[in-house]
Write a protein that holds these residues in place. Sequence first.
Motif, mmCIF file in Angstrom:
data_model
loop_
_atom_site.group_PDB
_atom_site.id
_atom_site.type_symbol
_atom_site.label_atom_id
_atom_site.label_comp_id
_atom_site.label_asym_id
_atom_site.label_seq_id
_atom_site.Cartn_x
_atom_site.Cartn_y
_atom_site.Cartn_z
ATOM 1 N N THR A 403 71.197 138.539 60.942
ATOM 2 C CA THR A 403 70.763 139.633 61.799
ATOM 3 C C THR A 403 69.519 139.206 62.575
ATOM 4 N N VAL A 404 69.089 140.056 63.513
ATOM 5 C CA VAL A 404 67.883 139.764 64.299
ATOM 6 C C VAL A 404 66.679 139.586 63.382
ATOM 7 N N GLN A 405 66.545 140.470 62.368
ATOM 8 C CA GLN A 405 65.410 140.382 61.467
ATOM 9 C C GLN A 405 65.440 139.093 60.659
ATOM 10 N N GLU A 406 66.602 138.690 60.229
ATOM 11 C CA GLU A 406 66.723 137.447 59.467
ATOM 12 C C GLU A 406 66.394 136.234 60.336
ATOM 13 N N VAL A 407 66.772 136.323 61.609
ATOM 14 C CA VAL A 407 66.418 135.246 62.538
ATOM 15 C C VAL A 407 64.910 135.201 62.748
ATOM 16 N N GLN A 408 64.286 136.384 62.896
ATOM 17 C CA GLN A 408 62.833 136.443 63.082
ATOM 18 C C GLN A 408 62.107 135.839 61.893
ATOM 19 N N ASP A 409 62.598 136.107 60.674
ATOM 20 C CA ASP A 409 61.976 135.540 59.476
ATOM 21 C C ASP A 409 62.120 134.022 59.427
ATOM 22 N N LEU A 410 63.102 133.517 60.138
ATOM 23 C CA LEU A 410 63.398 132.087 60.130
ATOM 24 C C LEU A 410 62.574 131.302 61.137
ATOM 25 N N ILE A 411 62.131 131.959 62.206
ATOM 26 C CA ILE A 411 61.589 131.271 63.374
ATOM 27 C C ILE A 411 60.424 130.341 63.042
ATOM 28 N N ASP A 412 59.361 130.871 62.421
ATOM 29 C CA ASP A 412 58.158 130.072 62.199
ATOM 30 C C ASP A 412 58.448 128.830 61.379
#
Length: 584
Positions: A403-412
């Motif tokens: 999901t978008v949130q899971e992708v955001q958690d992955l970015i850094d």
Amino acid sequence: MRVFSFYEKASRAFHDYPSLSKLIVIFTVSGSGLVAYSDSKSSYHIENNVDSSHTGYKKKKVVVLGTGWAGMSFLKNLDTSKYDVQVVSPRNYFAFTPLLPSVTCGTVEARSVVEPIRNIIGKKKGEILFCEAECTKIDGPNKKVHCRSIQKEGSDGKKEFVVDYDYLVIAIGARSNTFNTPGVEENCHFLKEVEDAQRIRRSVIDCFEKASLPSISEEERKKNLHFVVVGGGPTGVEFSAALYDFVNEDLVKLYPKAKELVKITLLEAGGHILNMFDKRITAFAEEKFGRDGIDVKTGSMVVKVTDNAISTKEMKTGEISSIPYGMVVWSTGIGSRPIIMDFMKQIGQNNRRVLATDEWLRVEGCQSIYALGDCATINQRKVMEDISVIFDKADKDKSGTLTVQEVQDLIDDIIVRYPQVELYLKNNKMKNIVHLLKDSKGDDEKKSLELNIEELKSALSQVDSQMKNLPATAQVASQQGAYLAKCYNRMEKCEKNPEGPLRFRGEGRHRFRPFQYKHLGQFAPLGGEQTAAQLPGDWVSIGHSSQWLWYSVYASKQVSWRTRALVVSDWMRRFIFGRDSSRI
């Protein structure tokens, strides 16, 4: 790494050394360049989650091989009160190698670009042992380094000894790469060490003196005054420009009959000189050298060198030609030193050009050996090798999609772990990884942004194409030394070494971030008080203003106020009196 501006350094130095205040006018010329080129703190950022106290901690022994850019930077930034440190190097000084072309022509004196290593380590806390010796063997399994003194001791020859270590830092640099071309070792000059620059300087003067003898023919005079430079990289180009200035501004006044006979030829196997620079700089350099009369021969590969001629092969036609010369300077890249080649065979890296390390600069296959600078290269891990692990770690609800949130958690985490991702985003003008993932979806699916593993693979499939080996430059070596020193300053309180498996937020981040190189720009002096500068942000400057920026930056990057004063005074002497043409 703490970052000081030029003015902070100046105020501190003036407090300690009042006499230096007289030089303030000199050092503040083009001062903006000094501040702009301060080392970036973000390049060495480390997670601040380890207590720096070390009460009751038993000191471990760190052995450093080499006193070049990487070794010097490591020593300057290391908290030596936490370790027993021993430095082993065949030379007892650090040399500011970017100014070696200036040394070859008397613009700067050799002693002005060197700083005794004991001056550097003498300012550190704790006791640092220095041994002027060369390493002959690295015994990784037993954590021993075999060394041989460079000083002869009577009839016994050079004394050999063994040094134990807990951590070993290999920073011995590289040697010139001859590509096994016949005759290069025996007949060419190299430009890697201060001694090389001094030999070139003497050889230039010798060529002019030979050409001035009344007993030689006109043909011999032309031969003696033909200077050939092999390699169109920064070193070869800068030396060619420096030699041209030396000849036309100084030597022709002392040897007036030689003026019309002097010839400088620059040979490059590739299609252009300065291939690593912007095309605008390459074109300007070739055009300027053409106007100056420096004969630039691109597409010419050297196949053989004898004591009086150099043979080249034209890449397009295959034609072989022979060129008589008075002096040849070989500057075509770097190769591993014999000790590194032996060590690579020992650890199973014998098919590589240089030592391979991971992103934390640890030699692959070794637990406590690190390698920095020209003797090593980072074996950057590919995104596609870990794509399944990345997906599994990010898919916390195990739904089979992100999901978008899971992708955001992955970015850094993914950008830190794989620098090529950030480079890919920059080159494709994308703000962040979400834009990259969205572009992999159809227009109807972009709003939801739920990716399965195959879609994630498709989105990141081109990212690894951005991977490049770091250039073998002083800038890279210096940043690596500072980074590793910061790791060592905190390592003793870590439960594990700074290396670790791939982790994402929520399961514990890396205690130490992988090394990330921050390019601060590069220069190419082209002679005639003109320099080409390529700075971050695709900013290119060519001309006299860039020359003053070059003076400013190189003065600021000296490792001590003593060498700053000497280098600047040499530049002033040259402006007033010209270059020294004595053979000393």
